[in-house]
Structures are given as C-alpha cells and as structure tokens.
Design a protein around this motif. Structure first.
Motif: not given
Length: 311
Positions: A38-47, A69-80, A82-86
């Motif tokens: 249903e709309a609003g749902a999320h997935l957990q991804i084991q990157i 899904i849409a993922v923003k590359c957070e350069h100041a984040g905790r790495g998740g 960035q790892a998924l983008h790579a």
C-alpha cells in the motif's frame, strides 16, 4: 521481537533523477509478480554487511511487476547511501525485506493533502498513484528550490494530478490558507527535509493530531540540550551522554555495541527495555504501548537526568 526476512530482488534499471538522487527499479529474479504493498510502504535493503537502510516505495502500487525506490547520496551521512550508489547497476541483486507500511493513507479522510520536497517525495508519489486510481480527493504540494534540480518534477508535470510546485518555500509556503478551503476532515501527509517538515508541522498545528501524518527516515539520533546518564542494569555501567550528544554514540564510545541495522528507527533491531527515567523516542517501529517498556537506542534520548537500560 522485530525479525525481518530478506529475499533477493534484481536491479533492472538505474536512473539519476538529479545529480544526487538515483531511482532504482527492482524486480523478482525470475520475473514473478512481487508481493502487494500500500502507498506509504518502505523496504529495508541490506546493502552490505554493515549497512541496512529503509527506502520508501515510489512506484504505482497497482503495478506489481516491479518496485521502485529513490535514494539520495548523502555525502555527509553514515555511508549506506554512498555504498548503494556505488553498488547499484542493472543485473545486481539486493537482499530486500517485504514491504512494511508505517505511513498509511487514512481511509476515512475527505481530502488528502500531500506535502513534500526532495527525496521525501518518494512515499507521496505512491500515495498519489493510489489516490488517483481510487478517485479520492487529494492535492499535492511540492516544495522545490528550482524545477530542474527536484526529483520527479518531469513525472509530476505529466501526471495530470492536482500538483502545485512551490519555489522558495521558506517565503511562499502557506498551508494555513490552503487548509481553510479544504474539508474539516482533511488529512495531511508530509515527508522531506527537516526544515521543510518543521515549517509544515507549524502551519498544520491546529489540525487534530490524528489528521497529521509524517515520515522522517532519521540520519542521526534524537538529542537534548542537557546531558544525562545511562545506567546499564545488566553490566552495571554508568555512561554519561553529553549535552547535544546521542545515546548510541555514547554507548559505542563506552565499548557497548547494541545491535543496529538501519539506524533510522525503522527496523527495531536496537530496541532495548528501559526503566527509571523519562525517555525521548524518535523511532517509527514502536507503538505507544511498546514505548512504555522499550526504546530504540539508535534514535532515542532522555529528558530526565538518568535512564536505565537493560544492557
């Protein structure tokens, strides 16, 4: 208590919506239909072994040939991110959970007002698909800095949905006036950058609490202005959390490593029992009854001078 099962999904398309937001199309490895959501749902991804993150589904819930899904590359984040983008490219398989919805549409609402910006538009896109298909009344307010740098802007322009793009939302966003012209039982759904969400929250402060819905995939722990002490009942340790600091960081610095996966208050892996204090909760995995006994330490804090944890 919060066990999550993962199955492989294959990346079949990658598209950069902006310079830092990537949309991924995920399909079953054999091409089978995917479980409904249903709309609003999320997935957990084991990157990776170190990174598990939650991402909202932004695709049409009626089309189960794939998820998006849409993922923003957070350069100041905790790495998740960035790892998924790579890592992400067509053909690769990612371990994903079943969809889980903590941000559902209210079935009794007379009108649905969707408000968001940036990558926070992802769950609202799925909501708009579902509401349009069901013929339910809604409007969609999108905060943008400039049309060319906002994800989904082309898709929104071609959608036929009742969309309003608001540039310079700090000055121009006025939801109070908009709400005056909508039914009393209008429900508001907000997801986006922290500053935008705070402004929307303030402008919707007169709404009954059950008509306000928000989702924030937090990247840092809830903090308070004064320090406090954690007492760990199992180990007998006392740990100081400095003013403005985080519970999780203090635990790790003291050599205590609670289980953590998503670190967004979503998965529940870091939930522990608490007592003898006044916790401040920042999660989305516990309900009010759970919070009377448990706290998610990845995004929790404390209003009192001391809090006891079962660690």
């Amino acid at each position: 208590m919060f066990s999550v099962q993962f199955s492989p999904l294959r990346v079949t398309a990658c598209e950069m919506l902006t310079s830092d937001v990537m949309r991924l199309r995920l399909q079953h490895p054999t091409g089978r239909r995917l479980p409904p959501f249903e709309a609003g749902a999320h997935l957990q991804i084991q990157i990776s072994e170190q990174h598990r993150r939650a991402y909202s589904l932004c695709s049409n819930p009626s089309d189960l040939s794939h998820y998006e899904i849409a993922v923003k590359c957070e350069h100041a984040g905790r790495g998740g991110s960035q790892a998924l983008h790579a890592l992400a490219r067509p053909g690769i398989e990612l371990a994903a959970s079943l969809p889980c919805n903590l941000f559902a549409l209210a079935p009794e609402a007379e009108h649905h007002l969707l408000v968001g910006g940036g990558v926070g538009l992802t769950p609202l896109m799925a909501m708009a698909y579902q509401l349009a298909a069901q013929g339910r009344a809604f409007s969609f307010v999108v905060a943008v800095s400039s049309a060319g740098s906002s994800p989904f802007v082309d898709q929104l322009a071609a959608s036929g949905w009742p969309v309003e793009l608001v540039d310079n939302p700090r000055q121009k966003l006025d939801l109070r006036r908009r709400l005056e012209g909508l039914p009393a039982n209008t429900h508001v759904y907000c997801c986006g950058p922290a500053g935008l969400m705070q402004r929307v929250r303030e402008q919707c402060a007169d709404l009954p609490g059950d008509q306000w819905h928000e989702e924030a995939f937090v990247g840092s722990e809830t903090s308070v202005q004064t320090g406090f002490q954690l007492h760990l009942s199992d180990s007998g340790l006392d740990i100081e959390v400095p003013a403005g600091g985080s519970m999780l960081a203090a635990l790790r610095q003291a050599g205590v490593a609670p289980d953590t996966n998503c670190e967004q208050g979503i998965c529940g892996s870091c939930v522990v029992a608490w007592s003898d204090g006044e916790p401040l909760h920042g999660d989305q995995c516990l309900d009010d009854d759970d919070r009377s006994e448990y706290i998610a330490v990845c995004c929790g804090s404390c209003r009192s001078a001391r809090l006891t944890l079962a660690l």
